[in-house]
Design an enzyme around this catalytic site. Sequence first.
Site, PDB file in Angstrom:
ATOM      1  N   THR A   1       0.816  -1.215   0.000  1.00  7.49           N
ATOM      2  CA  THR A   1       0.000   0.000   0.000  1.00  7.49           C
ATOM      3  C   THR A   1       0.854   1.271   0.000  1.00  7.49           C
ATOM      4  OG1 THR A   1      -0.220   0.092   2.433  1.00  7.49           O
ATOM      5  CG2 THR A   1      -1.875  -1.188   1.205  1.00  7.49           C
TER       6      THR A   1
ATOM      7  N   VAL B   1      -3.619   5.269   0.381  1.00  6.63           N
ATOM      8  CA  VAL B   1      -5.028   5.009   0.711  1.00  6.63           C
ATOM      9  C   VAL B   1      -5.165   3.489   0.775  1.00  6.63           C
ATOM     10  CG1 VAL B   1      -7.424   5.555   0.136  1.00  6.63           C
ATOM     11  CG2 VAL B   1      -5.590   7.110  -0.538  1.00  6.63           C
ATOM     12  N   HIS B   2      -4.737   2.939   1.908  1.00  2.00           N
ATOM     13  CA  HIS B   2      -4.498   1.509   2.053  1.00  2.00           C
ATOM     14  C   HIS B   2      -5.654   0.640   1.543  1.00  2.00           C
ATOM     15  CE1 HIS B   2      -1.124   2.624   4.672  1.00  2.00           C
ATOM     16  NE2 HIS B   2      -1.964   3.420   5.308  1.00  2.00           N
ATOM     17  N   ASP B   3      -6.860   0.917   2.037  1.00  2.00           N
ATOM     18  CA  ASP B   3      -7.986   0.029   1.751  1.00  2.00           C
ATOM     19  C   ASP B   3      -8.354   0.009   0.273  1.00  2.00           C
ATOM     20  OD1 ASP B   3      -8.106  -0.541   4.456  1.00  2.00           O
ATOM     21  OD2 ASP B   3      -9.614   0.990   4.866  1.00  2.00           O
TER      22      ASP B   3
ATOM     23  N   LEU C   1      -6.520  -0.257  -2.205  1.00  2.00           N
ATOM     24  CA  LEU C   1      -5.739  -1.216  -2.981  1.00  2.00           C
ATOM     25  C   LEU C   1      -6.435  -2.571  -3.058  1.00  2.00           C
ATOM     26  CD1 LEU C   1      -3.183  -1.769  -4.619  1.00  2.00           C
ATOM     27  CD2 LEU C   1      -2.019  -2.375  -2.479  1.00  2.00           C
TER      28      LEU C   1
END
Length: 317
Positions: free
Chosen positions: A198, A247-249, A251
Site C-alpha cells: 500500500t 489510501v491503504h484500503d 488497494l
Amino acid sequence: MVMMNRQIVLDVDTGNDDAVAIAMAAGRSGLDVLACTTVRGNLPLEETTDNTLRMLGAIGRPDIPVYAGLGRPFAPRPYPFAPGRSAGLMHESVLPLPPSTRTAESTSAIDWLIATLRATTQPITIVALAPLTNIAAAATAAPEIVDAIDEIVIMGGGHEFGNRTPAAEFNIYADPIAADVVFQAGFQRVTVMPLDATHDVVTDRAMIEQIRALGTDGAAAVAAVLDFYIAGHDASHPMDSPASAPVHDALCVSYLMDPEVVDLRHVAVSVDTTGFQNFGRTTVDVNHRGNAAPNVWWGFSADQARFDRTVLESLRA
C-alpha cells in the site's frame, strides 16, 4: 481485466480510507456489493456504521444494506490499546457527507454473514478492510462458512515495517488473535494487501483534483474525504513526497479490478499474539525457514499507474 459479477462483502471500519474503497467497489468496478458489515477499528462501532451509511448515501447506493458487527476485540488483549499518533487526524468521526436517510439493519453482522454464507449457491468474496474481529467470530461460530468464500482479501500487516508500532500494522494490532484465527482458518485463498504494497501507491492533491474533475457523486464524496485524510497523514506519518498518503484500503478493491496491480507471493504468515515488542506483528516466512505451509498470498509491491487507473475508472459512473 475486471472480474465481472463477482459478489463481495465489504467488512469495514469507516474511516476515510475505507470510504474511498466503498465508493470504488460500489461504483463502476464490475463488482456486486452484497452488503457492508461494520466493526470497531479506526473509530468506535457507532461511528464506523454511521460513516458507512453516509458514504453509501452520498454515492447514490443506499440500496446496499449495512450490518453492524462487534464493538470490541474478538479476544481480550494482554496489553492495553492506546491511541497512536494518528488518532483523530486521519479518520473523521463524522465524514463530511450528509446524514443517511437509512439505518443499519436489525440483524447483526455476524448472524447475517453466517446465514448468507450458509445459503449461498455462488462463491462470495470477503473484502476485509478493518480489524478481523467479525470474520474470526463468524468463522469460529460456523466453521463451515469458510468453504463458501472463494477468497478473502485483507488490508493488513506488514513485512518490512509497521505503522501502529514499529512492528505492527494497525488493523492486525487492533485484534491480533482475530487475525491469527483468520489466517489459520483454512480459507481457499487468503490475499493480503500489507503496508509493503500500500505504501507503493500514494494519492496526492493532484490526484484529488483528477478525481474531483470526474464530476460524479462518487468522485465528489471521495475528494471530500481524501482532503482530510491526506492532511492528517502528512501531519502524523509524512511520506517522502509531501501532501500525499497511501489510501491503504483502496488497494484491495483495485486488486479485484486488476489483479496485476500487485506483486503477490505465496508465503507462510503468522501473527504474534503474545510478545510485548512484537505484539500484532505479521511474521512472513519469505525464505521458507519454518515448517508451516504457505497460507497467504502476500503483496510485496504495487503498481502506481495501474492503481490510479482503477481508482478513476471506478468513480466515473
